[in-house]
Motif scaffolding. Structure first.
Motif, PDB file in Angstrom:
ATOM      1  N   VAL A  29     -16.173  47.334 -24.319  1.00  0.00           N
ATOM      2  CA  VAL A  29     -15.474  48.167 -24.417  1.00  0.00           C
ATOM      3  C   VAL A  29     -13.971  48.051 -24.583  1.00  0.00           C
ATOM      4  N   THR A  30     -13.380  48.754 -25.676  1.00  0.00           N
ATOM      5  CA  THR A  30     -12.212  48.419 -26.137  1.00  0.00           C
ATOM      6  C   THR A  30     -11.334  49.675 -26.225  1.00  0.00           C
ATOM      7  N   GLU A  31     -10.114  49.770 -25.571  1.00  0.00           N
ATOM      8  CA  GLU A  31      -9.318  51.017 -25.551  1.00  0.00           C
ATOM      9  C   GLU A  31      -8.428  51.075 -26.574  1.00  0.00           C
ATOM     10  N   VAL A  32      -8.193  52.483 -27.140  1.00  0.00           N
ATOM     11  CA  VAL A  32      -7.185  52.676 -28.003  1.00  0.00           C
ATOM     12  C   VAL A  32      -6.303  53.954 -27.599  1.00  0.00           C
ATOM     13  N   GLU A  33      -4.999  53.590 -27.396  1.00  0.00           N
ATOM     14  CA  GLU A  33      -4.166  54.526 -26.949  1.00  0.00           C
ATOM     15  C   GLU A  33      -3.827  55.453 -27.899  1.00  0.00           C
ATOM     16  N   MET A  34      -3.621  56.862 -27.569  1.00  0.00           N
ATOM     17  CA  MET A  34      -2.769  57.935 -28.500  1.00  0.00           C
ATOM     18  C   MET A  34      -1.531  58.013 -27.752  1.00  0.00           C
ATOM     19  N   ARG A  35      -0.427  57.436 -28.265  1.00  0.00           N
ATOM     20  CA  ARG A  35       0.630  57.868 -28.081  1.00  0.00           C
ATOM     21  C   ARG A  35       1.774  57.928 -29.126  1.00  0.00           C
ATOM     22  N   ASP A  36       2.857  58.437 -28.944  1.00  0.00           N
ATOM     23  CA  ASP A  36       3.839  58.738 -29.976  1.00  0.00           C
ATOM     24  C   ASP A  36       3.112  59.247 -31.299  1.00  0.00           C
ATOM     25  N   TYR A  37       2.136  60.109 -31.209  1.00  0.00           N
ATOM     26  CA  TYR A  37       1.407  60.491 -32.421  1.00  0.00           C
ATOM     27  C   TYR A  37       0.924  59.546 -33.345  1.00  0.00           C
ATOM     28  N   VAL A  52     -15.711  52.054 -28.007  1.00  0.00           N
ATOM     29  CA  VAL A  52     -14.189  52.126 -28.313  1.00  0.00           C
ATOM     30  C   VAL A  52     -14.096  53.548 -27.337  1.00  0.00           C
ATOM     31  N   ARG A  53     -12.872  53.407 -26.478  1.00  0.00           N
ATOM     32  CA  ARG A  53     -12.565  54.404 -25.676  1.00  0.00           C
ATOM     33  C   ARG A  53     -10.991  54.641 -26.111  1.00  0.00           C
ATOM     34  N   TRP A  54     -10.959  56.126 -26.576  1.00  0.00           N
ATOM     35  CA  TRP A  54      -9.488  56.695 -26.785  1.00  0.00           C
ATOM     36  C   TRP A  54      -8.961  57.298 -25.631  1.00  0.00           C
ATOM     37  N   VAL A  55      -7.768  57.056 -25.298  1.00  0.00           N
ATOM     38  CA  VAL A  55      -7.288  57.481 -24.060  1.00  0.00           C
ATOM     39  C   VAL A  55      -5.691  57.977 -24.687  1.00  0.00           C
ATOM     40  N   ASN A  56      -5.754  59.299 -23.945  1.00  0.00           N
ATOM     41  CA  ASN A  56      -4.367  60.054 -24.445  1.00  0.00           C
ATOM     42  C   ASN A  56      -3.287  59.659 -23.470  1.00  0.00           C
TER      43      ASN A  56
END
Length: 115
Positions: A29-37, A52-56
């Motif tokens: 499981v790999t996380e991708v952050e959603m930040r700064d657009y 893949v886990r997307w995290v706001n």
């Protein structure tokens, strides 16, 4: 004194991982952050079978993850929320944020065969 050094090292290691935009969150499981657009990282390579886990990580803004070629994706994710997808087939998967297409909020997942 040892405890304080250990906490400092642990916090530094975590900060380094978070700044890189990729945090391994368990088996495949790999996380991708959603930040700064933006998606952090915007380009990611994983092996087939990985999740893949997307995290706001924004403070006020919602985002989504939308795979236009497949017409599928997440609902809007509000701060602190996440969404996961498992990639079983090798290939290239482009995605973007529908609410922020005008900001070129885009990403690519490249899935390579498992060895």
């Amino acid at each position: 004194m040892r405890q304080s050094i250990g906490l400092t090292f642990g916090a530094t290691a975590l900060a380094t991982l978070l700044l890189s935009g990729v945090v391994q969150a368990g088996d495949d499981v790999t996380e991708v952050e959603m930040r700064d657009y933006e998606y952090h990282p915007a380009e990611l390579e994983v092996t087939a079978g990985a999740t893949v886990r997307w995290v706001n990580a924004e403070k006020r803004t919602s985002h989504d993850v939308y795979f236009a070629d497949e017409d599928q994706g997440s609902e809007r994710l509000f701060p602190g929320e996440s969404w996961e997808r498992t990639f079983d087939e090798p290939g290239t998967y482009s995605y973007h944020c529908r609410p922020h297409e005008n900001r070129d909020m885009e990403g690519v997942i490249t899935v390579v065969p498992a060895e």
